[in-house]
Motif scaffolding. Structure first.
Motif, PDB file in Angstrom:
ATOM      1  N   TRP A 122       0.834  -1.205   0.000  1.00 33.57           N
ATOM      2  CA  TRP A 122       0.000   0.000   0.000  1.00 33.57           C
ATOM      3  C   TRP A 122       0.866   1.252   0.000  1.00 33.57           C
ATOM      4  O   TRP A 122       0.520   2.257  -0.629  1.00 33.57           O
ATOM      5  CB  TRP A 122      -0.909   0.012   1.224  1.00 33.57           C
ATOM      6  CG  TRP A 122      -1.942  -1.071   1.260  1.00 33.57           C
ATOM      7  CD1 TRP A 122      -2.138  -2.061   0.346  1.00 33.57           C
ATOM      8  CD2 TRP A 122      -2.920  -1.257   2.292  1.00 33.57           C
ATOM      9  NE1 TRP A 122      -3.175  -2.864   0.743  1.00 33.57           N
ATOM     10  CE2 TRP A 122      -3.670  -2.400   1.922  1.00 33.57           C
ATOM     11  CE3 TRP A 122      -3.211  -0.602   3.473  1.00 33.57           C
ATOM     12  CZ2 TRP A 122      -4.718  -2.872   2.721  1.00 33.57           C
ATOM     13  CZ3 TRP A 122      -4.253  -1.064   4.269  1.00 33.57           C
ATOM     14  CH2 TRP A 122      -5.001  -2.193   3.888  1.00 33.57           C
ATOM     15  N   GLU A 123       1.973   1.215   0.715  1.00 34.93           N
ATOM     16  CA  GLU A 123       2.848   2.392   0.784  1.00 34.93           C
ATOM     17  C   GLU A 123       3.393   2.758  -0.585  1.00 34.93           C
ATOM     18  O   GLU A 123       3.571   3.940  -0.893  1.00 34.93           O
ATOM     19  CB  GLU A 123       4.001   2.139   1.768  1.00 34.93           C
ATOM     20  CG  GLU A 123       3.619   2.347   3.220  1.00 34.93           C
ATOM     21  CD  GLU A 123       3.098   3.756   3.509  1.00 34.93           C
ATOM     22  OE1 GLU A 123       3.681   4.733   2.986  1.00 34.93           O
ATOM     23  OE2 GLU A 123       2.101   3.876   4.250  1.00 34.93           O
ATOM     24  N   LEU A 138       0.770   4.738  -2.369  1.00 39.75           N
ATOM     25  CA  LEU A 138       0.746   6.116  -1.876  1.00 39.75           C
ATOM     26  C   LEU A 138       1.940   6.907  -2.407  1.00 39.75           C
ATOM     27  O   LEU A 138       1.804   8.090  -2.759  1.00 39.75           O
ATOM     28  CB  LEU A 138       0.748   6.124  -0.352  1.00 39.75           C
ATOM     29  CG  LEU A 138      -0.513   5.573   0.335  1.00 39.75           C
ATOM     30  CD1 LEU A 138      -0.328   5.544   1.850  1.00 39.75           C
ATOM     31  CD2 LEU A 138      -1.736   6.393  -0.036  1.00 39.75           C
ATOM     32  N   ARG A 190       1.528  10.347  -4.498  1.00 40.75           N
ATOM     33  CA  ARG A 190       2.126  11.605  -4.046  1.00 40.75           C
ATOM     34  C   ARG A 190       3.093  12.169  -5.085  1.00 40.75           C
ATOM     35  O   ARG A 190       3.184  13.381  -5.284  1.00 40.75           O
ATOM     36  CB  ARG A 190       2.829  11.378  -2.712  1.00 40.75           C
ATOM     37  CG  ARG A 190       1.873  11.128  -1.557  1.00 40.75           C
ATOM     38  CD  ARG A 190       2.549  10.488  -0.360  1.00 40.75           C
ATOM     39  NE  ARG A 190       1.614  10.273   0.745  1.00 40.75           N
ATOM     40  CZ  ARG A 190       1.760   9.352   1.689  1.00 40.75           C
ATOM     41  NH1 ARG A 190       2.829   8.537   1.662  1.00 40.75           N
ATOM     42  NH2 ARG A 190       0.872   9.225   2.655  1.00 40.75           N
ATOM     43  N   THR A 216      -6.622   8.326   4.061  1.00 43.72           N
ATOM     44  CA  THR A 216      -5.373   8.961   3.633  1.00 43.72           C
ATOM     45  C   THR A 216      -5.473   9.508   2.221  1.00 43.72           C
ATOM     46  O   THR A 216      -5.103  10.660   1.960  1.00 43.72           O
ATOM     47  CB  THR A 216      -4.203   7.966   3.727  1.00 43.72           C
ATOM     48  OG1 THR A 216      -4.030   7.572   5.086  1.00 43.72           O
ATOM     49  CG2 THR A 216      -2.908   8.597   3.215  1.00 43.72           C
ATOM     50  N   ILE A 217      -5.959   8.692   1.282  1.00 45.32           N
ATOM     51  CA  ILE A 217      -5.968   9.160  -0.112  1.00 45.32           C
ATOM     52  C   ILE A 217      -6.964  10.310  -0.310  1.00 45.32           C
ATOM     53  O   ILE A 217      -6.728  11.191  -1.154  1.00 45.32           O
ATOM     54  CB  ILE A 217      -6.240   8.020  -1.121  1.00 45.32           C
ATOM     55  CG1 ILE A 217      -7.643   7.432  -0.950  1.00 45.32           C
ATOM     56  CG2 ILE A 217      -5.172   6.948  -1.026  1.00 45.32           C
ATOM     57  CD1 ILE A 217      -8.010   6.429  -2.046  1.00 45.32           C
TER      58      ILE A 217
END
Length: 441
Positions: A174-175, A178, A182, A240-241
């Motif tokens: 998942w990181e 992200l 970003r 978060t998203i």
């Protein structure tokens, strides 16, 4: 045969209705099998018309009566349920949504098929994951998968390349998703980096089933899970998203038609980096599709959705789809089972799967050149079937799914924290299934 039966099939679909059909039985020595299915697309109509002719030719004294139902999924479910309540209209064979199967098994409408599969060599060639679609709570087989789908990340190579991301892109956690989002946002603030809907199949479940031990339902204990850290973590990822502006706006995410903008405009216009969508996405972009896009195969690419931390099996997917089942009240169970087997033979399955652009449930069909040439991504979206999951569609799952959706939407909209939404889900779950049917993990 397909071309020659189109007119006949269309005429039969228009003429046949639920009422007045006799179901299985014998009249003047003639046995009749009644087949109920959705009359929504040409491949399904052609499959049923072809198998009717093939089956009648192979079985003297047997007549196949096709009883197609018009309408959407809900219309079909309602009319099928009505037909099942009467011996005069109950089908011998019917098309069954995998989402509805366990409820219909519990209601006593579906015949267990295990005894009829022992001597069917083809059964060993069905994908093991796809077989889950027809499995009941007791582990028995109650339906045979006809088709399925998977979920993957569809990404725009132009957008990612312009942001400096190496291609092909295949996130391992998942990181890493992200990090990509970003990077894309920093490179071009006008582009939406990454989309996950504020729903379940292409969103929350894709996340939950990729967490360590992540699931809604313990199949061994046959109990629903509360207190799940994976549940909280999945909601936190969505938060978060949306909080970081890496997705569409929350208001857009809550619009049930946002997928049309994503598939039809944002991705083709290089205004989105990636989205989680079904294996069927190319159907929209192919010639004659709803959002025809000649360059889609050059611009788009597909990547498996990773597990949370890259733990085994490394990737995850969710699947749904349709099956063929035999009615529990049939007077000709062996004939009905043989009809299902014939409909899902290699030749019929290959023809139907290619014509309908669905994911193959037979491993030999999945290897056929005609299938792999169906679209440039057929092989990639089929491979993830091995790590895919089906929802635990018990009789009360519709209510549970609504509770999950509520939790997801409350987090996306900013009304609750992931912990608060998960606690509210646990409370709703206990009310739906009873305290005795939950387990904390």
């Amino acid at each position: 045969m397909r071309a020659s039966t189109k007119i006949l099939a269309a005429g039969a679909a228009a003429a046949l209705a639920l009422s007045g059909c006799s179901g299985s039985g014998s009249e003047d020595g003639q046995q009749t099998l009644r087949i109920v299915y959705r009359n929504v697309d040409v491949p399904m109509v052609e499959l049923m018309e072809d198998v009717k002719q093939e089956f009648e030719a192979a079985n003297d004294g047997v007549s196949v009566e096709l009883a197609p139902i018009e309408g959407n999924d809900e219309d079909y479910a309602t009319k099928l349920a009505l037909s099942q309540r009467s011996a005069d209209t109950a089908p011998d064979v019917f098309l069954e949504d995998s989402f509805k199967l366990r409820a219909d098994v519990e209601a006593g409408y579906v015949l267990q098929l295990d005894d009829y599969l022992t001597d069917w060599e083809d059964w060993d060639g069905f994908n093991e994951t796809a077989k889950q679609a027809g499995t009941g709570d007791d582990g028995g087989t109650y339906a045979i998968p006809l088709e399925t789908d998977t979920r993957v990340i569809w990404y725009n190579q132009n957008v990612l390349s312009e942001a400096g991301i190496d291609l092909p892109w295949e996130p391992g956690s998942w990181e890493e998703i992200l990090a990509m989002a970003r990077t894309v946002k920093a490179a071009n603030p006008d582009v939406v980096p990454f989309s996950m809907y504020a729903g379940t199949m292409q969103s929350f479940y894709e996340l939950l089933y990729g967490t360590p031990g992540g699931t809604l339902y313990d199949e061994d204990e046959q109990k629903w899970i509360t207190g799940s850290q994976g549940f909280v973590d999945s909601l936190a990822f969505l938060k978060t998203i949306y909080d970081e502006g890496l997705a569409v706006t929350p208001a857009e995410a809550l619009d049930e038609n946002i997928w049309q903008s994503i598939v039809g405009e944002m991705l083709p216009q290089d205004r989105m980096g990636a989205t989680v969508e079904g294996s069927y996405a190319p159907q929209f972009w192919q010639e004659g599709g709803q959002y025809e896009w000649p360059q889609y195969s050059e611009v788009m690419a597909a990547a498996p959705f990773p597990t949370q931390n890259g733990q085994d099996p490394g990737a995850v997917s969710m699947s749904g789809g349709w099956t063929l089942a035999v009615g529990s009240g049939t007077e000709s169970p062996e004939l009905a089972a043989e009809f299902v087997k014939m409909a899902l033979s290699y030749d019929n399955s290959l023809q139907y799967t290619v014509d309908s652009s669905k994911i193959a449930v037979r491993t030999d069909v999945a290897e056929a050149p005609e299938y792999l040439d169906m679209n440039p991504f057929a092989g990639a979206v089929t491979e993830v079937l091995d790590v895919s999951n089906y929802r635990p569609a018990t009789s009360d799952f519709a209510e549970i799914d609504t509770a999950v959706l509520t939790a997801t939407q409350e987090v996306v909209a900013g009304g609750k924290s992931p912990e608060e939404a998960a606690a509210a889900y646990d409370e709703a779950l206990r009310k739906i299934v009873g305290e005795e049917n939950v387990t904390e993990k």
